[in-house]
Write a protein that holds these residues in place. Structure first.
Motif, PDB file in Angstrom:
ATOM      1  N   ARG A 279      41.011  33.520  26.560  1.00  0.00           N
ATOM      2  CA  ARG A 279      40.394  32.170  26.830  1.00  0.00           C
ATOM      3  C   ARG A 279      39.929  32.359  28.524  1.00  0.00           C
ATOM      4  NH1 ARG A 279      43.705  28.969  24.561  1.00  0.00           N
ATOM      5  NH2 ARG A 279      42.124  28.444  22.973  1.00  0.00           N
ATOM      6  N   ILE A 280      41.170  32.822  28.974  1.00  0.00           N
ATOM      7  CA  ILE A 280      41.095  33.210  30.388  1.00  0.00           C
ATOM      8  C   ILE A 280      39.739  34.200  31.073  1.00  0.00           C
ATOM      9  CG2 ILE A 280      41.545  34.506  32.975  1.00  0.00           C
ATOM     10  CD1 ILE A 280      45.110  33.823  31.378  1.00  0.00           C
ATOM     11  N   ARG A 281      39.622  34.359  29.814  1.00  0.00           N
ATOM     12  CA  ARG A 281      38.388  35.507  30.322  1.00  0.00           C
ATOM     13  C   ARG A 281      37.316  34.618  29.985  1.00  0.00           C
ATOM     14  NH1 ARG A 281      42.017  39.743  27.349  1.00  0.00           N
ATOM     15  NH2 ARG A 281      42.204  40.549  27.934  1.00  0.00           N
ATOM     16  N   ARG A 282      36.918  34.131  29.344  1.00  0.00           N
ATOM     17  CA  ARG A 282      35.735  32.774  29.014  1.00  0.00           C
ATOM     18  C   ARG A 282      35.747  32.299  29.963  1.00  0.00           C
ATOM     19  NH1 ARG A 282      37.856  32.353  23.576  1.00  0.00           N
ATOM     20  NH2 ARG A 282      38.585  31.070  23.837  1.00  0.00           N
ATOM     21  N   ASN A 283      37.608  31.564  30.004  1.00  0.00           N
ATOM     22  CA  ASN A 283      36.578  30.192  32.076  1.00  0.00           C
ATOM     23  C   ASN A 283      35.717  31.324  32.891  1.00  0.00           C
ATOM     24  OD1 ASN A 283      37.191  27.935  30.464  1.00  0.00           O
ATOM     25  ND2 ASN A 283      39.491  28.659  30.928  1.00  0.00           N
ATOM     26  N   ALA A 284      37.047  32.707  33.331  1.00  0.00           N
ATOM     27  CA  ALA A 284      35.886  33.426  34.286  1.00  0.00           C
ATOM     28  C   ALA A 284      34.605  33.702  34.053  1.00  0.00           C
ATOM     29  CB  ALA A 284      37.121  34.563  34.762  1.00  0.00           C
ATOM     30  N   GLU A 285      34.437  34.206  33.324  1.00  0.00           N
ATOM     31  CA  GLU A 285      32.414  34.661  32.606  1.00  0.00           C
ATOM     32  C   GLU A 285      32.257  33.210  32.637  1.00  0.00           C
ATOM     33  OE1 GLU A 285      29.789  36.670  29.216  1.00  0.00           O
ATOM     34  OE2 GLU A 285      31.884  35.718  29.064  1.00  0.00           O
ATOM     35  N   THR A 286      32.158  31.885  32.604  1.00  0.00           N
ATOM     36  CA  THR A 286      31.854  30.780  32.659  1.00  0.00           C
ATOM     37  C   THR A 286      31.692  30.575  34.035  1.00  0.00           C
ATOM     38  OG1 THR A 286      32.809  29.712  30.520  1.00  0.00           O
ATOM     39  CG2 THR A 286      31.648  28.412  32.480  1.00  0.00           C
ATOM     40  N   LEU A 287      33.148  30.743  35.366  1.00  0.00           N
ATOM     41  CA  LEU A 287      32.578  30.310  36.713  1.00  0.00           C
ATOM     42  C   LEU A 287      32.729  31.210  37.065  1.00  0.00           C
ATOM     43  CD1 LEU A 287      36.092  28.048  36.393  1.00  0.00           C
ATOM     44  CD2 LEU A 287      33.559  27.187  36.739  1.00  0.00           C
ATOM     45  N   GLY A 288      31.957  32.733  36.670  1.00  0.00           N
ATOM     46  CA  GLY A 288      31.682  33.315  37.525  1.00  0.00           C
ATOM     47  C   GLY A 288      32.049  34.689  38.581  1.00  0.00           C
ATOM     48  N   GLN A 289      34.180  34.202  38.074  1.00  0.00           N
ATOM     49  CA  GLN A 289      34.683  35.349  39.135  1.00  0.00           C
ATOM     50  C   GLN A 289      35.162  36.315  37.646  1.00  0.00           C
ATOM     51  OE1 GLN A 289      35.349  33.595  41.258  1.00  0.00           O
ATOM     52  NE2 GLN A 289      33.720  31.912  40.923  1.00  0.00           N
ATOM     53  N   ASP A 290      33.168  37.502  38.596  1.00  0.00           N
ATOM     54  CA  ASP A 290      34.474  38.414  37.392  1.00  0.00           C
ATOM     55  C   ASP A 290      35.431  39.629  38.491  1.00  0.00           C
ATOM     56  OD1 ASP A 290      32.077  38.039  39.731  1.00  0.00           O
ATOM     57  OD2 ASP A 290      31.587  40.335  38.920  1.00  0.00           O
ATOM     58  N   ARG A 291      35.732  39.408  39.379  1.00  0.00           N
ATOM     59  CA  ARG A 291      36.427  39.502  40.288  1.00  0.00           C
ATOM     60  C   ARG A 291      38.372  39.524  39.571  1.00  0.00           C
ATOM     61  NH1 ARG A 291      37.107  36.495  45.221  1.00  0.00           N
ATOM     62  NH2 ARG A 291      35.340  34.855  44.047  1.00  0.00           N
ATOM     63  N   LEU A 292      38.220  38.195  38.473  1.00  0.00           N
ATOM     64  CA  LEU A 292      39.760  38.207  37.866  1.00  0.00           C
ATOM     65  C   LEU A 292      40.034  39.892  37.187  1.00  0.00           C
ATOM     66  CD1 LEU A 292      42.209  36.535  37.192  1.00  0.00           C
ATOM     67  CD2 LEU A 292      40.746  35.302  35.831  1.00  0.00           C
ATOM     68  N   ARG A 293      40.959  39.589  36.765  1.00  0.00           N
ATOM     69  CA  ARG A 293      41.811  41.150  35.944  1.00  0.00           C
ATOM     70  C   ARG A 293      42.633  40.532  35.251  1.00  0.00           C
ATOM     71  NH1 ARG A 293      45.366  46.610  36.618  1.00  0.00           N
ATOM     72  NH2 ARG A 293      45.435  47.037  34.832  1.00  0.00           N
TER      73      ARG A 293
END
Length: 390
Positions: A279-293
């Motif tokens: 779910r965290i990965r999906r939120n990161a993708e939705t918000l354009g934050q691909d710098r999140l590991r």
């Protein structure tokens, strides 16, 4: 060197001289096809881009000209190449960037216009910036991406955005067209392409201040609520270039708001449950934050080998063992913020604060709610927050 989009006619004399003196010219097939007759050997830069770096390194000691569009140090290949060579081994001869050309065509002040390189990045990087009245210029990988951008903007509620589609700026093939995002079904735009956006629509605008609405995040209920999140980000105090560990990530809201604060920030979210990590990965993708590991695992074991942090947030999995591990391993000066809800975790933070110092804050919030025919205050669970520098 920066090559004009349709050939070397507009090259600075120094760039033209470098081409004529080169033993080898290396670049994409499109750029090589635009060159005049040269005695230099031509090497096509392979795809993916990273595969060309070993080839270029193997040519050390020879006169090599590498071709790139416009200004290679503005969302271009320049910085990537420069990292692999010593300063004395290269020099850059930039051309006019597509951003400058686009702004000149439209009469837009470039210093007040958002510029993003989306030719090798997700379109969702635009999401935090979508607001009526804002202007942006973005590069895209090809013509098909123009239609992708239009569909994505429409899905976000910004279909009224005006798209200025620009192809081959600065050369004889230059073409400019204008359309509404919602009206564009497909695109025959040719590479290289950039698009200028006059953003309009009634889509949700993500606020600039910390404590974004909870609805911005997909969640199963495990989320640091908006007011507490705002206080937590204030305590974490992100500074340019810093890295965050978000331990017990839940929905990833803390790490994601950290990243939204500045493009130079990075973060790692550690979450024990696989479904929540996804779910965290999906939120990161939705918000354009691909710098999140995102790391699936339990701290402290899951912390092994991670990029050292400048700040750490503990939102879940708080324990004496975890605090002891962090205190023993974190570099001096690392900021640590931990939130507690249960009596046991409150007692733990009180004991650690008494021993190590820092600030202990009790956060008590209440919201107006129906109470029979009237209204009353409905209290949320109090949160105790410990904020300390290692």
């Amino acid at each position: 060197m920066g090559l004009g989009e349709d050939g070397p006619d507009g090259l600075h004399p120094a760039s033209r001289a470098a081409l004529e003196q080169a033993e080898i010219v290396m670049g994409p097939a499109r750029h090589l096809s635009l060159l005049p007759d040269l005695t230099a050997q031509r090497i096509e830069w392979p795809v993916p881009f990273a595969d060309g770096l070993p080839v270029l390194q193997s040519l050390r000691g020879r006169k090599v000209a590498v071709l790139a569009s416009g200004d290679p140090f503005w969302f271009g290949a320049g910085s990537v190449i420069a990292r692999h060579f010593a300063d004395h081994e290269w020099r850059a001869l930039p051309g006019v960037s597509c951003f400058s050309l686009a702004a000149a065509r439209l009469g837009w002040p470039l210093e007040a216009t958002l510029t993003l390189g989306l030719h090798a990045a997700p379109l969702t990087r635009l999401r935090p910036h979508l607001a009526p009245g804002r202007r942006a210029i973005v590069t895209l990988r090809d013509g098909a991406a123009v239609a992708d951008l239009a569909r994505w903007l429409t899905a976000q509620g910004f279909g009224d955005t005006t798209l200025h589609v620009m192809e081959a700026l600065g050369g004889p093939r230059e073409r400019l067209r204008r359309t509404r995002a919602a009206a564009l079904d497909g695109s025959d735009a040719g590479h290289p392409v950039c698009v200028a956006l006059d953003i309009a629509g009634d889509g949700a605008v993500i606020p600039l201040a910390s404590g974004r609405p909870d609805a911005v995040f997909e969640t199963d209920g495990q989320i640091t609520k908006r007011p507490v999140r705002a206080l937590t980000l204030s305590a974490l105090a992100p500074r340019p270039g810093e890295h965050l560990w978000d331990i017990g990530g839940g929905s990833g809201s803390i790490a994601l708001e950290w990243l939204i604060a500045d493009a130079s920030l990075t973060a790692t979210a550690i979450e024990a449950r696989a479904d929540r990590a996804n779910r965290i990965r999906r939120n990161a993708e939705t918000l354009g934050q691909d710098r999140l590991r995102v790391v699936t695992g339990t701290a402290p074991a899951a912390l092994e080998g991670l990029t050292p942090p400048d700040a750490v947030f503990i939102g879940g999995g708080l324990s004496d063992d975890l605090l002891s591990h962090l205190w023993a391993t974190l570099p001096p000066g690392t900021r640590l913020v931990a939130n507690a809800v249960t009596l046991e975790s409150e007692a733990l933070l009180a004991r650690w604060q008494a021993d190590k110092g820092g600030d202990l804050l009790r956060i008590e919030l209440a919201h107006a709610a129906p109470l029979g025919p009237r209204r009353g205050w409905k209290a949320a669970w109090p949160v105790v927050q410990w904020n300390v520098a290692r």
